[in-house]
Design a protein around this motif. Structure first.
Motif, PDB file in Angstrom:
ATOM      1  N   LEU B  63      21.003  50.100  -8.733  1.00  0.00           N
ATOM      2  CA  LEU B  63      19.631  49.654  -9.443  1.00  0.00           C
ATOM      3  C   LEU B  63      19.955  49.007 -11.070  1.00  0.00           C
ATOM      4  O   LEU B  63      19.655  48.206 -11.193  1.00  0.00           O
ATOM      5  CB  LEU B  63      18.694  50.974  -9.718  1.00  0.00           C
ATOM      6  CG  LEU B  63      18.490  51.759  -8.534  1.00  0.00           C
ATOM      7  CD1 LEU B  63      16.914  52.705  -8.430  1.00  0.00           C
ATOM      8  CD2 LEU B  63      17.507  50.320  -7.656  1.00  0.00           C
ATOM      9  N   ILE B  64      20.925  50.088 -11.876  1.00  0.00           N
ATOM     10  CA  ILE B  64      20.862  49.602 -13.382  1.00  0.00           C
ATOM     11  C   ILE B  64      22.369  48.446 -13.284  1.00  0.00           C
ATOM     12  O   ILE B  64      22.085  47.927 -14.332  1.00  0.00           O
ATOM     13  CB  ILE B  64      21.313  51.210 -14.161  1.00  0.00           C
ATOM     14  CG1 ILE B  64      21.624  50.732 -15.342  1.00  0.00           C
ATOM     15  CG2 ILE B  64      22.282  51.772 -13.757  1.00  0.00           C
ATOM     16  CD1 ILE B  64      19.580  50.634 -16.646  1.00  0.00           C
ATOM     17  N   LYS B  65      23.008  48.440 -12.553  1.00  0.00           N
ATOM     18  CA  LYS B  65      23.627  47.652 -12.887  1.00  0.00           C
ATOM     19  C   LYS B  65      24.521  46.073 -11.709  1.00  0.00           C
ATOM     20  O   LYS B  65      25.352  45.372 -12.352  1.00  0.00           O
ATOM     21  CB  LYS B  65      26.037  48.203 -12.778  1.00  0.00           C
ATOM     22  CG  LYS B  65      25.957  49.358 -13.253  1.00  0.00           C
ATOM     23  CD  LYS B  65      27.265  49.866 -12.910  1.00  0.00           C
ATOM     24  CE  LYS B  65      27.394  51.226 -14.040  1.00  0.00           C
ATOM     25  NZ  LYS B  65      28.991  51.507 -13.577  1.00  0.00           N
ATOM     26  N   SER B  66      22.981  46.448 -11.039  1.00  0.00           N
ATOM     27  CA  SER B  66      23.684  45.471 -10.251  1.00  0.00           C
ATOM     28  C   SER B  66      22.277  43.803 -10.060  1.00  0.00           C
ATOM     29  O   SER B  66      22.390  43.271  -9.606  1.00  0.00           O
ATOM     30  CB  SER B  66      23.145  45.347  -8.778  1.00  0.00           C
ATOM     31  OG  SER B  66      21.906  45.317  -8.790  1.00  0.00           O
ATOM     32  N   ASN B  67      21.205  44.313 -11.290  1.00  0.00           N
ATOM     33  CA  ASN B  67      20.038  42.910 -11.561  1.00  0.00           C
ATOM     34  C   ASN B  67      20.037  43.517  -9.899  1.00  0.00           C
ATOM     35  O   ASN B  67      18.864  42.374 -10.707  1.00  0.00           O
ATOM     36  CB  ASN B  67      21.311  41.485 -11.791  1.00  0.00           C
ATOM     37  CG  ASN B  67      21.952  41.501 -13.072  1.00  0.00           C
ATOM     38  OD1 ASN B  67      22.241  42.483 -13.411  1.00  0.00           O
ATOM     39  ND2 ASN B  67      21.911  40.402 -13.458  1.00  0.00           N
ATOM     40  N   TYR B 261      30.371  45.697  -9.874  1.00  0.00           N
ATOM     41  CA  TYR B 261      29.413  45.185 -10.396  1.00  0.00           C
ATOM     42  C   TYR B 261      29.413  43.628 -10.884  1.00  0.00           C
ATOM     43  O   TYR B 261      28.275  42.794 -10.947  1.00  0.00           O
ATOM     44  CB  TYR B 261      28.676  46.194 -11.169  1.00  0.00           C
ATOM     45  CG  TYR B 261      27.877  47.243 -10.161  1.00  0.00           C
ATOM     46  CD1 TYR B 261      26.634  47.400  -9.137  1.00  0.00           C
ATOM     47  CD2 TYR B 261      28.549  48.790  -8.915  1.00  0.00           C
ATOM     48  CE1 TYR B 261      25.901  47.484  -8.174  1.00  0.00           C
ATOM     49  CE2 TYR B 261      28.349  49.282  -8.814  1.00  0.00           C
ATOM     50  CZ  TYR B 261      26.883  48.457  -8.385  1.00  0.00           C
ATOM     51  OH  TYR B 261      26.714  49.920  -6.639  1.00  0.00           O
ATOM     52  N   GLN B 265      26.644  41.340  -9.039  1.00  0.00           N
ATOM     53  CA  GLN B 265      25.441  41.009 -10.187  1.00  0.00           C
ATOM     54  C   GLN B 265      25.520  38.972 -10.057  1.00  0.00           C
ATOM     55  O   GLN B 265      24.546  38.310 -10.080  1.00  0.00           O
ATOM     56  CB  GLN B 265      25.526  41.390 -11.962  1.00  0.00           C
ATOM     57  CG  GLN B 265      26.241  41.157 -12.532  1.00  0.00           C
ATOM     58  CD  GLN B 265      26.277  41.803 -14.051  1.00  0.00           C
ATOM     59  OE1 GLN B 265      25.679  41.020 -14.627  1.00  0.00           O
ATOM     60  NE2 GLN B 265      26.316  42.610 -13.911  1.00  0.00           N
TER      61      GLN B 265
END
Lengths: 281, 281
Positions: B63-67, B261, B265
């Protein structure tokens, strides 16, 4: 000057590279992250944005969690991300607290023992790091922006107000605006400056504004109203000082948002647009 | 059924929420992350994408690293992110290795002792978690997508091939394609299934394809060619099996990209478009 590449990763047709070098300001090895957009890889001179992260973060945090690289790539802008403090200095207790020492350099040049020898983050992020990265990469020294978050927001404000000739654009997420009046700032300033109250004033963005320091261009400030640290950030004090002295400060508040990277990634696009206007306009 | 909210954070006009519940499949408390787009907050039924992360990750990582949230918000799609294994099961040695036990559930239902009681990640992510999240939020059970990375790419492929009725769309980043032939997979399968070689076949995406299993729709697969684990991922084996059986697999290779990631991203936008087409088209 030896610079070691720790790793590099293709990202949005450019490259994220992590480096380590022996810092003369910090007197220890220092790590950093850099984004080189495709344009820079083919030698074009590009504008650059430096990003200063908050307490407990490191040189990777802002790059991987903020979504900044997507937009830096779109606009052909480099990014430089330093660590939040020196590391492994050997100073006793440097790893004891999350809000002092490692991960908590507060972007100041400490003057009190035992911190003064290594904790020179103001000079590191404001002088050594721009010169280093501009010697390594085609980053334009006349088109530097700076973004900061929380403690790093304070660092970005200090840079913009004390050294407006170094930076063309500045924006901040939930910055610590009046450190000399809040527990985090008092603890850090007491340690890093000891009894020298003159220093407290020189590193307090609100007092800097009150004392007539001027940013190079309009400061963009985003603040969530559900920020769990709102009482410690004191954006109202900064706003009052800016109004009192007629300085350019654009503040946007966001009802539902809190302090972390979920907030930052929601508004990073607007920040990059703000910098693009100043750096490429 | 008690579900505890650990934290929630406004993000792109929606909400990222972290939850904990007592999982009946896993027999322990399990944490997960959810993104509710603005539309879901006002009660509209929305499609949902489940994301399965790789070794050592947890319910927050993707959730936080993939955009991903930026684009899920744009399209009004929910996101569900489980952990990568049960935690704190009390099984001896569960925290010893990065590639077995905690953080390494491989999205299978273990059948061998001591893992079989708790390590039931296939049933957890494929049955319990969709039902749980659809009972809590207005997620449409007939419009579920699944994305996976690395070990989680293998998990997404297993779900799509063994249970095509559960998922409408599927896409993967650098998945483990042929686990029964590589060290990671052999170690995990040996532990989780012991000598039961039938199970090895049932959880190997390449063998599943060879044995006639069909995905619900075209699988999108992105693979970086500088991936440090390429030899262990074996996308070529999956491609050969898909060609041999005429299954729908769209593979894109990316010269400069590696496994992490920064790669994800860079291409998540295309994955969301792929799912949007299938879920909302």
């Amino acid at each position: 000057m030896t610079v070691t590449t720790l790793s590099e990763h293709a990202c949005f047709d450019g490259v994220v590279r992590f480096l380590e070098h022996q810092s003369s300001e910090l007197g220890v090895g220092a790590k950093l992250g850099v984004f080189l957009p495709q344009e820079a890889l083919s030698g074009k001179v590009v504008p650059v944005i430096h990003v200063l992260a908050g307490l407990t973060a490191n040189y990777e945090t802002f790059l991987i969690k903020s979504n900044i690289i997507r937009f830096a790539a779109q606009h052909g802008i480099g990014v430089v991300a330093p660590d939040t403090s020196p590391r492994n200095t050997g100073i006793e207790g440097e790893d004891k607290d999350y809000d002092l020492g490692s991960g908590a350099g507060f972007y100041v040049d400490a003057t009190a023992e035992p911190w003064s020898k290594h904790y020179r983050m103001e000079s590191y992020v404001g002088k050594e790091l721009p010169l280093l990265t501009e010697s390594l990469f085609p980053f334009d020294a006349t088109r530097r922006g700076i973004i900061g978050h929380s403690m790093g927001g304070m660092g970005a404000l200090i840079q913009a107000l004390r050294y407006p000739e170094r930076w063309k654009t500045v924006s901040v997420f939930a910055p610590i605006c009046a450190p000399s009046r809040i527990p985090w700032g008092k603890k850090a300033f007491d340690a890093y400056f000891g009894g020298d109250l003159q220093k407290w004033e020189e590193y307090d963005p609100t007092i800097l504004l009150e004392n007539g320091y001027k940013p190079p261009s309009t400061i963009l400030l985003d603040q969530g109203l559900k920020d769990q640290y709102l009482a410690d950030l004191k954006p109202d004090a900064l706003v009052a000082a800016a109004q009192q002295t007629g300085q350019r400060l654009q503040v946007r508040t966001h009802e539902a948002y809190d302090h972390g990277y979920w907030f930052i990634q929601s508004f990073i696009h607007d920040h990059i647009e703000h910098h693009v206007k100043g750096l490429k306009g």
